[in-house]
Every structure is written in C-alpha cells, then in structure tokens.
Design an enzyme around this catalytic site. Structure first.
Site, PDB file in Angstrom:
ATOM      1  N   CYS A 163       0.810  -1.212   0.000  1.00 18.79           N
ATOM      2  CA  CYS A 163       0.000   0.000   0.000  1.00 18.79           C
ATOM      3  C   CYS A 163       0.847   1.268   0.000  1.00 18.79           C
ATOM      4  O   CYS A 163       0.317   2.371  -0.073  1.00 18.79           O
ATOM      5  CB  CYS A 163      -0.947  -0.048   1.183  1.00 18.79           C
ATOM      6  SG  CYS A 163      -1.863  -1.598   1.139  1.00 18.79           S
TER       7      CYS A 163
ATOM      8  N   HIS B 210      -2.321   7.551   6.692  1.00 19.57           N
ATOM      9  CA  HIS B 210      -2.605   6.267   6.082  1.00 19.57           C
ATOM     10  C   HIS B 210      -4.002   5.843   6.526  1.00 19.57           C
ATOM     11  O   HIS B 210      -4.788   5.368   5.714  1.00 19.57           O
ATOM     12  CB  HIS B 210      -1.545   5.241   6.493  1.00 19.57           C
ATOM     13  CG  HIS B 210      -1.686   3.938   5.791  1.00 19.57           C
ATOM     14  ND1 HIS B 210      -1.691   3.840   4.425  1.00 19.57           N
ATOM     15  CD2 HIS B 210      -1.858   2.674   6.251  1.00 19.57           C
ATOM     16  CE1 HIS B 210      -1.859   2.572   4.077  1.00 19.57           C
ATOM     17  NE2 HIS B 210      -1.968   1.857   5.154  1.00 19.57           N
TER      18      HIS B 210
ATOM     19  N   GLU C 276      -0.567   5.079  14.282  1.00 16.33           N
ATOM     20  CA  GLU C 276      -0.165   6.223  13.449  1.00 16.33           C
ATOM     21  C   GLU C 276      -0.343   7.541  14.206  1.00 16.33           C
ATOM     22  O   GLU C 276       0.531   8.418  14.160  1.00 16.33           O
ATOM     23  CB  GLU C 276      -0.984   6.241  12.148  1.00 16.33           C
ATOM     24  CG  GLU C 276      -0.551   7.351  11.195  1.00 16.33           C
ATOM     25  CD  GLU C 276      -1.261   7.297   9.857  1.00 16.33           C
ATOM     26  OE1 GLU C 276      -2.218   6.512   9.715  1.00 16.33           O
ATOM     27  OE2 GLU C 276      -0.863   8.066   8.948  1.00 16.33           O
TER      28      GLU C 276
ATOM     29  N   LYS D 162      -9.383   8.050   3.052  1.00 22.02           N
ATOM     30  CA  LYS D 162      -9.847   6.669   2.848  1.00 22.02           C
ATOM     31  C   LYS D 162     -11.262   6.477   3.390  1.00 22.02           C
ATOM     32  O   LYS D 162     -11.937   5.523   3.013  1.00 22.02           O
ATOM     33  CB  LYS D 162      -8.908   5.671   3.538  1.00 22.02           C
ATOM     34  CG  LYS D 162      -7.588   5.476   2.799  1.00 22.02           C
ATOM     35  CD  LYS D 162      -6.784   4.322   3.373  1.00 22.02           C
ATOM     36  CE  LYS D 162      -5.453   4.145   2.667  1.00 22.02           C
ATOM     37  NZ  LYS D 162      -4.430   5.087   3.154  1.00 22.02           N
TER      38      LYS D 162
ATOM     39  N   HIS E 243      -9.695   1.974   0.480  1.00 26.12           N
ATOM     40  CA  HIS E 243      -8.253   1.819   0.436  1.00 26.12           C
ATOM     41  C   HIS E 243      -7.833   1.331  -0.955  1.00 26.12           C
ATOM     42  O   HIS E 243      -8.110   0.203  -1.334  1.00 26.12           O
ATOM     43  CB  HIS E 243      -7.829   0.835   1.526  1.00 26.12           C
ATOM     44  CG  HIS E 243      -6.359   0.739   1.730  1.00 26.12           C
ATOM     45  ND1 HIS E 243      -5.443   1.397   0.924  1.00 26.12           N
ATOM     46  CD2 HIS E 243      -5.625   0.069   2.652  1.00 26.12           C
ATOM     47  CE1 HIS E 243      -4.216   1.122   1.352  1.00 26.12           C
ATOM     48  NE2 HIS E 243      -4.304   0.321   2.392  1.00 26.12           N
TER      49      HIS E 243
ATOM     50  N   PHE F 153       1.810  -3.536   3.864  1.00 26.47           N
ATOM     51  CA  PHE F 153       2.141  -4.857   4.407  1.00 26.47           C
ATOM     52  C   PHE F 153       3.591  -5.161   4.060  1.00 26.47           C
ATOM     53  O   PHE F 153       4.017  -4.940   2.924  1.00 26.47           O
ATOM     54  CB  PHE F 153       1.242  -5.935   3.802  1.00 26.47           C
ATOM     55  CG  PHE F 153      -0.177  -5.910   4.316  1.00 26.47           C
ATOM     56  CD1 PHE F 153      -0.501  -5.304   5.518  1.00 26.47           C
ATOM     57  CD2 PHE F 153      -1.191  -6.520   3.585  1.00 26.47           C
ATOM     58  CE1 PHE F 153      -1.812  -5.300   5.988  1.00 26.47           C
ATOM     59  CE2 PHE F 153      -2.497  -6.516   4.051  1.00 26.47           C
ATOM     60  CZ  PHE F 153      -2.816  -5.908   5.243  1.00 26.47           C
TER      61      PHE F 153
END
Lengths: 78, 417
Positions: free
Chosen positions: B165, B305, B316, B337, B342, B403
C-alpha cells in the site's frame, strides 16, 4: 464460404479487433491485420479450442495468413 | 552537487468517488462515500460483500477492443489517469526531449484479475498448460508504466515500485529523486490498482483485514472511530506529473505545488501488523521532514494512512504526537480513505493528490463517518471529523504504509509566498 472459413474469420475479427472486410484469404496476420507475435500465438490457441484440434508449434509457424489457417483446419477436420 | 527543485505540473485521477480530478475534488469536498455492494461478481459466499469500485467506467470509451483485451483493469486505470495528468500539464509532446521523460509507477499487486482467471481456466482444464500468451504481460505490475511509455514514447527511466500500500508513494519519491539528481526533466508518476476480485476480497477477508459492515457499506470506512472494523477495499489510479522547476518555469507551466521531500522507512517487525508504538512511522515522518528541510511546526496538514483498522489508526496517531509534540494538535489530520476506501498501491498517489487539491482550495477534506470517540485516541488532535475545514495550507504531508512494514511519506509545499 465454408463453415470453417466463417468461424476462422469470426475468431480473427474478435481477437485482432479488425473489420470483417479486411479478413480476406490472402491477408497476413502480421503484415495486413496488425497482429504481433503474442496475437499470433493466441489465434492459434483459439483455432485449437474452437475446432478441437492440436496444432504443433512447427506447423503453427507455417500458418501466417487467413487462407493458410482455413486450409490447415479443413485438412485436420477431414 | 546541488539538488534540483521539483514541482507538480499535472494531475489525473480515476477514483471510486470521481472519475477525473474535478469530480474527485467535488467528492472529497462533500464527504462522498465510494462504497457500495460489489457488482463485479457474486458475493453471496463472501464475508464482505461491498467495496469502493470505480463507477460508470467503460474501458471501450478509452480503448479499442484489442487494447481492452490486452490490458488488465489496473493498466487501463493507469493509462486513463496518466492521460489526464499529461493533458493537464500542458506539456507539448511534439517539442520535448522524450529521452528526458520517464515513468515510475506503483502497483501493490498488479493484474490480480488476470492471474485469477488464467489459473481458474487452467484448474478447470485437463492439466495441459494452455495459458493465454497475454497472461504474463497483462499481469506483471510493471506493465502499467511500460504501457504509458509505449503510448507516449517516453524513453527515460521506467519501472514499477512494489511496496504494497506504499507503492505509489515510493514511486513519487523515486520520481522526485531522479529529477532532483538530473536524470530527467519530467516524470509521470502515481499508481493504480484493481484488486476488487474474488481473489482480492477472499484473500483480504481471510486476514480479517476488511470491514464486514454489510448492512451499511457507506458507513464502513470510519478511520479513528471507536467502532471501526477494518478497511474497505478500493480501486483506481492517481497520476502526477513531476517536473524540474526551471523546466516548468521556462514553458510557463501551471504549478500546483513543490514536492519538497520524501521519507522512507521499514518497521522491521511483522508481515502485516503495524508496530504498536509506530516506531517505523515515527522514523518515516522524521525522515520526510529532514529530507524536505522542514521543521515540525511548518506542517499544516497530514493525510494519514488511516485505513480504519483497529491497530493501525492508533499507532499512526501516537507516532504523529511523538514527532510533532505540542504542534500535533494544530495540524489538520484527516483520512480520505473514509471516502475512497483503500486503493492499496494507488493510495499514496490519490491521497497526495487530495493533499495538493486541499492546498489549492484552502480546504481540508473531512474524515467522514465518525460517530464515537475512541478512548485510545487523544481528543485534542484535530482529525477533521465529518466536515471539511477551511485552512490556508503552506505544507502538506501524506503518509502511506504497506504490508511488509514499508513506510513512505511525501511532503508538498505551496508556491505562494
């Protein structure tokens, strides 16, 4: 036009995105119908699937025009 | 060697809330959700039955029939968004040196649908490996930048970045650095993804990564809300034209913003779980500030994110507090998002674009769907909840994490003084 010839034509029109009128007997897949090497492989595979035949690689190399494809398949289906 | 300055001169977007830049901005501004029941396949056996699909997109409007068959959706999206950005940049392709134009593009997965369908065909056959000759070239992630260069004749650096991502954020940073170092004058960058497929939904579902709020898809992506239950899968593309500043000035280009720097780091912790204290995320934002020559107090907005997962959102925000200290509460923090879902490998690009558009319009798009405060989140932080907020933006940062523990962060600065 034979049944085989019209089915060959339909596959070519579909896979190469060309106009039906361009798919004449003498037309070459690469020189006249805009196919590249990958398109040519795909066409052969489609012929095999549509007509339930096997076209060995060494013979596939000799099929480069609409007419050659039709004759090969007609011969194979006899 | 002095680094060259780099500016953004073109934008393109194909997103679940708008199929071009102006529609995308309208969607962002109005807090529009792109989530809806999946239309691409029968979801009756799937745990999650909704996603943020691209709407009203017919590939035949953009490509001839032969091209459509040769391009996976992720590559179609890449071509559509990059075309918009190139056109928007006003660069005259007849007079530029095309050896000085490159394409660096991110895709987290690539042609997943192509891979899935070819393997299904093989599995349904008699074991004879009759794979389509386009299987591999349609599927590989780098075929998106490959096709962009083929279409326009761009002969500069060309490759794909793959960091899940964070892919398109890494692409933008590489593109930035290549221009900084003088390797090219213009870079087409961004990312695209099209993973709303049986394999994509099934795969993410089995990781318990996706929201299962099937009774209310539009409310499912709710970053920072106490009742968030996973991310909503999106798809699409974002494209940016990065250009060397003097090159842009010489041709009288419209300049959106300066790309002042990028940060990169790795969690080195777990395949998919974020580090609970966000140590890699702290490092990436610090790197980005340093690389950009910015002080923490300079930052006005952070597009997080913020995927709407229980662990990631908290880690975060903790990291933001750690890096920015007291200034953290002055920053407009948001997660777009909440609206787009996403977009995986395309997320970094579409969110960077959201940051640039916010700067242009002096308006920070909201984090929608917030209903219940999470006690693990500091209530003093301004998460731009539910309504957009007016703000003059000098510096905007955009975070993306993937990831594998990949973290990337990009900073943009307004050209207005």
């Amino acid at each position: 036009m034979s049944d085989i010839a019209s089915r060959v034509k339909a596959i070519i029109v579909d896979k190469l995105g060309v106009d039906e009128n361009e798919v004449v007997t003498e037309a070459s897949f690469t020189n006249d119908l805009g196919a590249d090497s990958l398109d040519t492989v795909e066409l052969i595979m489609e012929f095999e699937k549509e007509f339930d035949i096997q076209i060995p690689d060494d013979q596939a190399e000799n099929i480069s025009t609409v007419g050659q494809a039709t004759s090969y398949i007609e011969e194979a289906k006899k | 060697m002095e680094l060259k300055r780099v500016v953004v001169t073109g934008l393109g977007a194909l997103t679940p809330i708008g199929n071009n830049i102006s529609e995308y901005w309208e969607g962002l501004k109005h807090g529009k959700s792109g989530a809806a029941p999946i239309t691409y396949f029968d979801t009756s056996l799937f745990k999650t039955k909704f996603a943020c699909e691209i709407k009203n997109f017919d590939a035949k409007d953009y490509f001839d029939r032969k091209e459509v068959r040769r391009l996976d959706r992720f590559a179609q999206y890449a071509l559509v968004a990059s075309d918009e950005a190139i056109l928007d940049s006003g660069v005259d392709l007849n007079i530029v040196d095309k050896y000085r134009i490159g394409v660096i593009w991110g895709a987290g997965i690539g042609g997943l649908e192509t891979f899935q369908n070819e393997v299904i065909d093989f599995a349904n056959g008699d074991g004879t490996p009759r794979f389509n000759p386009f299987f591999i070239p349609k599927m590989i992630a780098d075929i998106a930048p490959g096709n962009i260069s083929i279409k326009h004749g761009f002969m500069g650096p060309n490759y794909a970045t793959v960091s899940a991502c964070a892919s398109s954020a890494n692409a933008m940073i590489d593109a930035l650095n290549y221009i900084r170092l003088g390797y090219s004058d213009i870079m087409v960058t961004g990312g695209s993804e099209a993973a709303v497929t049986q394999a994509g939904m099934g795969g993410f579902n089995s990781m318990h990564a996706l929201s299962t709020r099937n009774d209310d898809p539009q409310k499912a992506s709710r970053p920072f809300d106490a009742n968030r239950d996973g991310f909503v899968l999106g798809e699409g593309a974002g494209a940016l034209i990065l250009e060397e500043y003097e090159h842009a000035k010489a041709r009288g280009a419209k300049i959106y913003a300066e790309v002042v720097g990028g940060g990169m780091s790795s969690d080195a912790y777990h395949m998919t779980a974020p580090h609970p204290e966000g140590i890699g995320v702290i490092a990436v934002m610090k790197n980005c500030l340093e690389n950009s020559g910015l002080k923490p107090e300079d930052v006005d907005t952070i597009n997080t994110h913020g995927t709407s997962t229980p662990l990631g959102d908290v880690a975060e925000l903790k990291a933001i507090k750690h890096v920015f200290g007291d200034h953290a509460k002055n920053i407009n923090i948001n997660s777009t998002k909440s609206m787009t879902g996403h977009l995986l490998g395309a997320a970094g690009a579409v969110e960077a674009i959201a940051s640039i558009l916010a700067m242009q319009n002096s308006l920070v798009p909201p984090t929608i769907n917030h209903e219940t405060a999470d006690e693990n989140i500091d209530s003093e932080l301004n998460l731009t909840l539910n309504k957009p907020q007016e703000r003059k933006i000098k510096v905007a940062m955009s975070n993306t994490f993937g990831f594998g523990g990949h973290n990337a962060c990009v900073a943009f600065k307004s050209m207005d003084d």
